[in-house]
Scaffold this active site. Structure first.
Site, PDB file in Angstrom:
ATOM      1  N   ASN A  93       0.721  -1.272   0.129  1.00 18.98           N
ATOM      2  CA  ASN A  93       0.092   0.134  -0.056  1.00 18.98           C
ATOM      3  C   ASN A  93       0.873   1.307  -0.091  1.00 18.98           C
ATOM      4  OD1 ASN A  93      -2.338  -1.482   0.201  1.00 18.98           O
ATOM      5  ND2 ASN A  93      -1.866  -1.923   2.491  1.00 18.98           N
ATOM      6  N   ARG A  94       2.050   1.068  -0.331  1.00 10.27           N
ATOM      7  CA  ARG A  94       3.203   2.263  -0.670  1.00 10.27           C
ATOM      8  C   ARG A  94       3.055   2.909   0.838  1.00 10.27           C
ATOM      9  NH1 ARG A  94       3.502  -0.077  -4.793  1.00 10.27           N
ATOM     10  NH2 ARG A  94       3.246   0.878  -6.727  1.00 10.27           N
TER      11      ARG A  94
END
Ligand SMILES: Cc1cc2nc3c(=O)[nH]c(=O)nc-3n(C[C@H](O)[C@H](O)[C@H](O)COP(=O)(O)O)c2cc1C
Length: 214
Positions: free
Chosen positions: A191-192
């Site tokens: 999810n970065r």
């Protein structure tokens, strides 16, 4: 236009958390470097990008090979009269980056740079294969040359000139040591929400550690 909007991957291989890192960034580097060296998908773990500031204010980046490292810094070899050599001698600063995709890891270093001793450059030069020694003499690195033949002709001439003789290091070729004052370790996460741990050297030469937002 080629659209790469969907060209992405999720980083899920590892994490980097405060209670597992070493308080000494050079040991942390060694731990990661050893993993990179041992990874079958990474062919040149010691390839690093070195960026320097050009006269027009634009940074210039190129790959060089890390040849040794210690508590003191990271050593690489090049032509002192090259573009990078000129910038390094002038600014005495460099940005360095390692990216090991298959480990989903990046390391970013800010460093003060100086030439290594002539003795150290001599001893590394003497270890190099003969072809690389001649290559260092043949190539006026970063200068404009007329064509490829220029290099081949010079190589041929020098091969004859040095036949059966020892090749000494040319004065315009040698090592630099990049002494880090900031080292950031980046580990890709889902999810970065990646992990970024930054070590900064303070005035007393000890390292402080903080986490940066991804
Ligand atoms: C994998 C790789 C390793 C390289 N290693 C070195 C090196 O150790 N020393 C060097 O001077 N150039 C090395 N080069 C070439 C540099 O990237 C660059 O082309 C050259 O040093 C001239 O850079 P400059 O004109 O910015 O000074 C390497 C290139 C690659 C792709």
């Amino acid at each position: 236009m080629e659209n790469l909007h969907h060209h992405r991957k999720s980083y899920e291989k590892n994490n980097l958390v405060e209670d597992q890192i070493n308080e000494n960034p050079l040991i942390q580097f060694q731990n990661w470097f050893d993993e990179a060296k041992g990874n079958e998908h990474i062919s040149e773990a010691n390839a690093m990008s070195v960026s320097t500031m050009e006269e027009d204010g634009c940074p210039r980046i190129r790959t060089v090979l890390l040849k040794s490292y210690s508590e003191e810094g990271f050593i690489f070899y090049t032509n002192y009269e090259s573009k990078k050599g000129e910038s390094l001698d002038k600014t005495q600063l460099a940005g360095i980056q390692f990216f090991w995709p298959s480990l989903e890891r990046q390391i970013i270093i800010k460093a003060r740079v100086e030439r290594v001793s002539q003795d150290l450059s001599d001893s590394y030069f003497n270890e190099r294969p003969r072809g690389s020694q001649l290559g260092a003499i043949v190539s006026p690195q970063s200068s404009v040359i007329e064509n490829r033949q220029f290099l081949e002709d010079r190589l041929h001439k020098l091969e004859n000139e040095y036949e059966g003789k020892n090749i000494s290091r040319p004065e315009n070729w040698g090592g630099y040591i990049a002494k880090p004052y900031e080292i950031e370790f980046w580990q890709g996460r889902p999810n970065r929400l990646h992990d970024r741990i930054l070590y900064k050297k303070d005035k007393e030469n000890s390292w402080s550690i903080c986490r940066l937002a991804p």
